[in-house]
Design an enzyme around this catalytic site. Structure first.
Site, PDB file in Angstrom:
ATOM      1  N   HIS A  84       0.834  -1.204   0.000  1.00  0.00           N
ATOM      2  CA  HIS A  84       0.000   0.000   0.000  1.00  0.00           C
ATOM      3  C   HIS A  84       0.867   1.252   0.000  1.00  0.00           C
ATOM      4  O   HIS A  84       1.883   1.307   0.679  1.00  0.00           O
ATOM      5  CB  HIS A  84      -0.895   0.007   1.246  1.00  0.00           C
ATOM      6  CG  HIS A  84      -1.836   1.167   1.276  1.00  0.00           C
ATOM      7  ND1 HIS A  84      -3.049   1.152   0.613  1.00  0.00           N
ATOM      8  CD2 HIS A  84      -1.736   2.392   1.848  1.00  0.00           C
ATOM      9  CE1 HIS A  84      -3.657   2.312   0.792  1.00  0.00           C
ATOM     10  NE2 HIS A  84      -2.874   3.083   1.531  1.00  0.00           N
ATOM     11  N   ASP A 163     -14.706   3.672   7.540  1.00  0.00           N
ATOM     12  CA  ASP A 163     -13.671   4.530   6.965  1.00  0.00           C
ATOM     13  C   ASP A 163     -14.245   5.396   5.844  1.00  0.00           C
ATOM     14  O   ASP A 163     -13.877   6.558   5.690  1.00  0.00           O
ATOM     15  CB  ASP A 163     -12.492   3.696   6.442  1.00  0.00           C
ATOM     16  CG  ASP A 163     -11.469   4.601   5.780  1.00  0.00           C
ATOM     17  OD1 ASP A 163     -10.941   5.494   6.463  1.00  0.00           O
ATOM     18  OD2 ASP A 163     -11.232   4.464   4.563  1.00  0.00           O
ATOM     19  N   ARG A 170     -13.568  13.682   7.306  1.00  0.00           N
ATOM     20  CA  ARG A 170     -12.236  14.275   7.548  1.00  0.00           C
ATOM     21  C   ARG A 170     -11.846  15.212   6.417  1.00  0.00           C
ATOM     22  O   ARG A 170     -11.253  16.269   6.621  1.00  0.00           O
ATOM     23  CB  ARG A 170     -11.185  13.160   7.681  1.00  0.00           C
ATOM     24  CG  ARG A 170     -11.258  12.422   9.009  1.00  0.00           C
ATOM     25  CD  ARG A 170     -10.478  11.131   8.942  1.00  0.00           C
ATOM     26  NE  ARG A 170      -9.080  11.341   8.641  1.00  0.00           N
ATOM     27  CZ  ARG A 170      -8.303  10.473   7.999  1.00  0.00           C
ATOM     28  NH1 ARG A 170      -8.799   9.306   7.591  1.00  0.00           N
ATOM     29  NH2 ARG A 170      -7.052  10.743   7.774  1.00  0.00           N
ATOM     30  N   SER A 185      -7.388   4.579   9.201  1.00  0.00           N
ATOM     31  CA  SER A 185      -8.060   4.555   7.906  1.00  0.00           C
ATOM     32  C   SER A 185      -7.396   3.524   6.983  1.00  0.00           C
ATOM     33  O   SER A 185      -8.066   2.657   6.411  1.00  0.00           O
ATOM     34  CB  SER A 185      -7.985   5.961   7.289  1.00  0.00           C
ATOM     35  OG  SER A 185      -8.322   5.941   5.940  1.00  0.00           O
ATOM     36  N   LYS A 189      -8.532  -0.999   6.440  1.00  0.00           N
ATOM     37  CA  LYS A 189      -8.810  -1.587   5.119  1.00  0.00           C
ATOM     38  C   LYS A 189      -7.832  -2.717   4.816  1.00  0.00           C
ATOM     39  O   LYS A 189      -8.195  -3.754   4.269  1.00  0.00           O
ATOM     40  CB  LYS A 189      -8.738  -0.497   4.037  1.00  0.00           C
ATOM     41  CG  LYS A 189      -9.891   0.492   4.142  1.00  0.00           C
ATOM     42  CD  LYS A 189      -9.764   1.645   3.163  1.00  0.00           C
ATOM     43  CE  LYS A 189      -8.700   2.627   3.528  1.00  0.00           C
ATOM     44  NZ  LYS A 189      -8.786   3.942   2.953  1.00  0.00           N
TER      45      LYS A 189
HETATM   46  N1  URA Z   1      -5.292   7.075   2.466  1.00  0.00           N
HETATM   47  C1  URA Z   1      -6.320   6.559   3.170  1.00  0.00           C
HETATM   48  O1  URA Z   1      -6.921   5.575   2.772  1.00  0.00           O
HETATM   49  N2  URA Z   1      -6.669   7.168   4.321  1.00  0.00           N
HETATM   50  C2  URA Z   1      -6.035   8.255   4.809  1.00  0.00           C
HETATM   51  O2  URA Z   1      -6.401   8.738   5.868  1.00  0.00           O
HETATM   52  C3  URA Z   1      -4.973   8.782   4.067  1.00  0.00           C
HETATM   53  C4  URA Z   1      -4.611   8.168   2.890  1.00  0.00           C
END
Ligand code: URA
Length: 455
Positions: A84, A163, A170, A185, A189
């Protein structure tokens, strides 16, 4: 035990530590709609100023992960490794590191996201390949990982729904750039997506959430701790985002650059980072016993064309046209391509460092800085990205950056090309691009790409 949201907000506002139960109450209540936006926004702002410790961050991550489906990849043999990036400009590394790791025997069952704002998304890039399907039924997804070694699909709406809601909130309440909130966040995932190990590319610099290296390192350490405490071996690599990765920033144009890299002809930075991250994936997948050995295996897979062949099979298996690998004209083509050249007006910006702006026409200058966030914004303006998530994108659009930090430039040299099918959008992008490059009369060393690795 019953909770009161006002009391939870007050506790955090005053610097208190939230319990796991209070955090679950907030996440579940916000996800099911019983806690309104205004109270959730107040708590987010309290967290932003008062912070959360590791225990609270882990509890928040777990509660967000448990707010929706979790994927069980245990029926796929081998150690599944996810990768990621916290979001960069021109970041096409998944398209390269995924096939590289798969070519070494690491099963890759990966869910990726779409681009929003100035950052791109792997799914948008893949969908620029004609026919490529990014939604697969679970059985097809699993079968492809067993047969091809890799499948890349879009994240299902049922993964970490908390999220989805919290990120949207946010985004409009200036509470994105907080370490606990970013960690929960991303990691909620990643944990829900079911892989056994995770390699994180934490970006730092002008085009990243974290501009400052120390803040980015703190984020990387927190994400690693949360991943490891949740039972997933996690490694984070801190990498530079003070200039775009490679040259192409967009969708189809990034796919071309990724294929060129898989052919061994990619830009140096894209190649180096892909090998480095894929090396970690191979190590975490226990195919190699050290990261160095992992990198060697990856380099061999690249040189022998094994990863390119996996990429072809990945396209075919997901319904795309694999001939794009040999014929880039089969990818969406921009009707308008407008170049930006190095001109005298841009020179006025360097007089402060003692450069004689009346220098001869053939004087040599060097690129000293690139505003990568602005490159991302310009790419979005051409039509390659979205302002809101419902916006359609133009797969042919984007920006090609010809000069990178440390490169020599003379008046009249081509600095960037702006592409897209909508001519107005291409010119809007160019009009916002004037300050992307900064020049110097002395050579600037490019920033180190890989800053540190946190295990
Ligand atoms: N990517 C995400 O999925 N969440 C964040 O808070 C920042 C970058």
């Amino acid at each position: 035990m019953s909770f009161n949201m006002n009391e939870v907000i007050t506790k955090k506002r005053d610097g208190g530590k939230l319990t796991e139960e209070e955090i679950k109450y907030f996440v579940n209540g916000y996800t099911d709609g019983s806690i309104p936006d205004y109270q959730a926004a107040a708590l987010l702002m309290a967290i932003f100023f008062q912070h959360m410790d590791e225990e609270e961050t882990l509890a928040l991550t777990r509660a967000m992960k448990d707010s929706g489906d979790t994927v069980d990849l245990s029926s796929i043999s081998g150690i599944k490794v996810d990768k990621h990036s916290t979001g960069g400009i021109g970041d096409k590394i998944t398209l390269i590191a995924g096939p590289l790791a798969a070519a070494c025997g690491v099963p890759i069952a990966k869910m990726s996201g779409r681009g929003l704002g100035f950052t791109g998304g792997t799914i948008d890039k893949l969908e620029s390949i004609p026919g490529f399907q990014t939604t697969l039924a679970p059985a097809e997804f699993f079968k492809q990982v067993e047969e091809v070694g890799i499948s890349l699909i879009g994240q299902s709406g049922h993964i970490a729904p908390a999220d989805k809601k919290l990120y949207a909130l946010r985004d409009v309440t200036a509470t994105v750039a907080d370490i606990s909130l970013i960690t929960s966040s991303i990691m909620s995932k990643k944990l829900a997506a079911g892989s056994d190990a995770i390699v994180l590319d934490v970006k730092c610099g002008k085009g990243a959430f974290m501009e400052n290296e120390e803040e980015a390192a703190k984020l990387a350490e927190t994400m690693c701790k949360v991943g490891n405490l949740a039972g997933k071996k996690t490694v984070a690599v801190l990498t530079d985002m003070n200039q775009p990765l490679g040259h192409a920033v967009g969708n189809a144009i990034e796919v071309i650059e990724a294929i060129e890299t898989l052919k061994g002809r990619g830009p140096k930075d894209v190649t180096e980072l892909s090998i480095y991250l894929a090396g970690w994936m191979v190590y975490l997948g226990r195919i190699a016993s050290t990261h160095e050995e992992g990198q060697k295996m990856v380099r061999d897979a690249l040189e022998l064309g094994k990863a390119l062949s996996i990429f072809r099979r990945l396209i075919t298996s997901q319904g795309g046209n694999p001939r794009v690998v040999d014929n880039y004209n089969l990818l969406p083509q921009a009707a308008h391509k407008v170049d930006m050249f190095f001109n005298k007006e841009m020179l006025s910006g360097i007089s402060s460092d003692g450069v004689n702006t009346a220098a001869p026409e053939d004087a040599v200058y060097y690129v000293s800085e690139i505003d990568s966030q602005r490159v991302g914004i310009c790419s979005q303006r051409t039509g390659a990205g979205r302002a809101v998530k419902e916006d359609p994108i133009d797969p042919s659009a984007g920006v090609i950056v010809h000069k990178k930090i440390g490169d020599e430039v003379r008046l009249g040299d081509k600095l960037a090309t702006f592409c897209g099918n909508n001519e107005d959008k291409v010119y809007i992008a160019i009009n916002e691009a004037a300050n992307i490059f900064t020049f110097s009369s002395t050579k600037t060393e490019p920033p180190a790409l890989i800053k540190r690795t946190i295990e």
